[in-house]
Design an enzyme around this catalytic site. Structure first.
Site, PDB file in Angstrom:
ATOM      1  N   TYR A 117       0.790  -1.217  -0.096  1.00 62.00           N
ATOM      2  CA  TYR A 117       0.004   0.005  -0.077  1.00 62.00           C
ATOM      3  C   TYR A 117       0.930   1.105  -0.023  1.00 62.00           C
ATOM      4  O   TYR A 117       2.094   1.277   0.321  1.00 62.00           O
ATOM      5  CB  TYR A 117      -1.030   0.055   1.085  1.00 62.00           C
ATOM      6  N   LYS A 131       6.420  -1.780   2.111  1.00 70.53           N
ATOM      7  CA  LYS A 131       5.288  -1.392   2.360  1.00 70.53           C
ATOM      8  C   LYS A 131       4.176  -2.271   2.536  1.00 70.53           C
ATOM      9  O   LYS A 131       3.022  -1.944   1.768  1.00 70.53           O
ATOM     10  CB  LYS A 131       4.933   0.091   2.013  1.00 70.53           C
ATOM     11  N   GLU A 179      13.069   2.915  13.817  1.00 72.10           N
ATOM     12  CA  GLU A 179      12.085   4.122  13.372  1.00 72.10           C
ATOM     13  C   GLU A 179      10.820   3.947  14.140  1.00 72.10           C
ATOM     14  O   GLU A 179      10.792   3.277  15.345  1.00 72.10           O
ATOM     15  CB  GLU A 179      11.836   3.718  12.082  1.00 72.10           C
ATOM     16  N   LEU A 229      11.134   1.588   6.877  1.00 66.53           N
ATOM     17  CA  LEU A 229      10.452   1.943   5.646  1.00 66.53           C
ATOM     18  C   LEU A 229      11.223   3.239   5.137  1.00 66.53           C
ATOM     19  O   LEU A 229      11.575   4.121   5.696  1.00 66.53           O
ATOM     20  CB  LEU A 229       9.085   2.507   5.867  1.00 66.53           C
TER      21      LEU A 229
END
Ligand code: PDD
Length: 289
Positions: A34, A148, A180, A204
């Site tokens: 996505y 993702k 992260e 990511l």
């Protein structure tokens, strides 16, 4: 209120009429990827970068791009046409619906393509000045966090734990390194140097992250892509979390204590001004910013 139009497999239809078969591999296995793409005053923010990342995510899960960048652009523009205000486009591609449940990847499935645009409210200047509260948690996610993927159970549980403990975000720690957030990238500032962990399978490759580095470079602010140890995180002068929907948020509480003097730092303020100026240029019709 009218149900907003969404895109599903070639059609634009009201959200409450959009249906996906229960044998869709996205539903059964989380087998899909996505993107979340902001649109400001009808202008798609960093669309090419988002579509490049989508292409990379698809390649990582052995799917070929179902549409070209130009086709995605046309489709998304149609989706937001006539809609005012700031929007967040959720775009999802799953491997599609099979006739049975089987882990093995079937050949010849048509992917399921879905996109919807919902209003977003970026943090107001007052909210941004308050900053956010974070806790550190063990990174329990898988080994391909650069993809993702819609398979977000670990992120969901980590985010909820942060909320249960009165915070807004979890900073994830793996092998003693801060990686992260559960839904955002991480930056620190130490002695004037902006630091964010390098890209790789652990995190990511955030579009906002890259923009922040570009803005820093343009403004002549020194930065480094380097790993951040847990101690470095705790002893940083500033901590920021970045994402498309939350932009650049300063961390003002960490693990239940005020972080530093409990206020956003000066370099955060500088980057935030540059980020807002970039959005403004886009709103006024700049090709990109
Ligand atoms: N999430 N890291 C993770 C784990 C994320 O889920 C996100 C964004 C980011 C920031 O990426 P970007 O700057 O490209 O938005 C980093 C989106 C917003 C979401 O899942 O809703």
């Amino acid at each position: 209120m009218n149900s907003p139009l969404v895109y599903l497999n070639g059609d634009f239809l009201p959200l409450d009429q959009a249906r996906v078969p229960v044998l869709d591999r996205g539903f059964l296995f989380g087998d899909g990827v996505y993107e979340v793409i902001p649109a400001y005053a009808g202008h798609l923010f960093r669309l090419d970068q988002h579509l490049d990342r989508l292409r990379d995510s698809l390649a990582a899960i052995r799917m070929s791009p179902p549409l070209s960048h130009a086709q995605w652009r046309e489709l998304l523009q149609r989706l937001i046409q006539g809609r005012s205000g700031d929007l967040g486009i959720y775009l999802q591609v799953t491997r599609g619906a099979d006739s049975k449940r089987d882990h093995e990847i079937p050949q010849g499935l048509s992917p399921t393509l879905f996109a919807m645009a919902t209003p977003i409210t970026p943090p107001s200047p007052e909210q941004a000045e308050l900053g956010i509260s974070c806790i550190t948690l063990d990174d329990i996610r898988w080994a391909h966090c650069n993809v993702k993927a819609v398979t977000l159970l670990a992120n969901v549980l980590l985010k909820q734990q942060a909320i249960d403990e009165g915070s807004q975000e979890a900073i994830l720690i793996r092998d003693g390194q801060a990686i992260e957030g559960s839904t955002s990238n991480l930056f620190i500032v130490k002695d004037g140097l902006i630091i964010t962990p390098p890209k790789g399978p652990q995190l990511l490759p955030g579009i906002t992250r890259d923009l922040v580095l570009e803005l820093a470079a343009e403004a002549g602010l020194p930065y480094a892509e380097a790993s951040i140890g847990f101690d470095e995180l705790q002893n940083a002068d500033e901590i920021w979390m970045t994402s498309s929907t939350k932009e650049v948020m300063a961390v003002t509480r960490l693990n239940g204590q005020p972080f530093g003097n409990g206020q956003p730092g000066p370099i955060w303020r500088q980057i935030t001004q540059l980020y807002q100026a970039c959005k403004e240029r886009l709103r006024l019709g700049a090709e990109t910013c």
